[in-house]
Design an enzyme around this catalytic site. Structure first.
Site, PDB file in Angstrom:
ATOM      1  CG  ASN A  85      15.379   1.009 -12.052  1.00 57.91           C
ATOM      2  OD1 ASN A  85      15.949   0.878 -11.350  1.00 57.91           O
ATOM      3  ND2 ASN A  85      14.925   1.291 -13.625  1.00 57.91           N
ATOM      4  CG  HIS A 115      -7.339  -3.505   3.673  1.00 53.66           C
ATOM      5  ND1 HIS A 115      -6.182  -4.101   4.884  1.00 53.66           N
ATOM      6  CD2 HIS A 115      -5.982  -3.446   3.194  1.00 53.66           C
ATOM      7  CE1 HIS A 115      -4.948  -4.120   4.901  1.00 53.66           C
ATOM      8  NE2 HIS A 115      -5.105  -3.364   3.306  1.00 53.66           N
ATOM      9  CB  THR A 165      -8.780   0.145 -11.691  1.00 53.71           C
ATOM     10  OG1 THR A 165      -9.120   0.338 -13.060  1.00 53.71           O
ATOM     11  CG2 THR A 165      -7.643   0.938 -10.704  1.00 53.71           C
TER      12      THR A 165
END
Length: 184
Positions: A85, A115, A165
């Site tokens: 979408n 990172h 997560t």
């Protein structure tokens, strides 16, 4: 012989994202995303031609609403009847695989780049690319964020606004930040 930053990225090793070769590849993705987002829908069809050509794999019936952004595009694999979408973002520094019949709501974000935790190394723009895999028949609600290295199993549901997560087992519904299994 040392590896290029692109080769390191593809191998899942630490690499510098500020590299001329990677900059050229990101610019190509920006141009394809721009074309997709600015063509009249009647001209674009389900997906802009530059964007379709950029992807590693894209079934004929994939549909991506405009505005869409990807980092490289070359690592994106989209199965049959996939729907993304408006406002979806895929930072595909590693392979992103989305299985058949999966749907992503508005503003879903998929991140592969992670990172460095060491602040001195982070200043050097070091990152590592971790793949994201989304199974078949998965529904990801609007505004959800999928973090690097995540696998979401077939038939799973990710609630709107969730931050994923950890891996999501097949057939499971997760919600919240961080996303947790919704009790039945």
């Amino acid at each position: 012989m040392s590896k290029t930053e692109f080769e390191k990225m593809q191998a899942g090793e630490w690499y510098s994202c500020l590299d001329p070769e990677l900059t050229v590849l990101r610019r190509r993705a920006l141009e394809a995303s721009h074309e997709h987002s600015h063509l009249y829908p009647s001209e674009r069809g389900n997906i802009g031609p530059q964007l379709r050509a950029l992807f590693a794999e894209c079934a004929e019936d994939v549909r991506i609403e405009a505005r869409f952004h990807c980092a490289y595009g070359i690592n994106i694999h989209l199965g049959r009847d996939v729907f993304l979408n408006v406002g979806c973002v895929i930072l595909d520094t590693a392979p992103v695989r989305i299985g058949d019949h999966s749907m992503l709501g508005p503003n879903v974000q998929i991140y592969c780049a992670d990172h460095h935790r060491d602040p001195e190394l982070r200043k050097q723009h070091l990152e590592v690319a971790k793949p994201v895999t989304i199974g078949s028949n998965v529904w990801i609600g609007g505004g959800a964020i999928i973090l690097p290295g995540i696998t979401i199993g077939d038939d799973a549901i990710v609630g709107a606004g969730s931050v994923v997560t950890r891996d999501v087992a097949p057939g499971t519904t997760v919600v919240g930040n961080p996303a947790r299994i919704l009790p039945r």
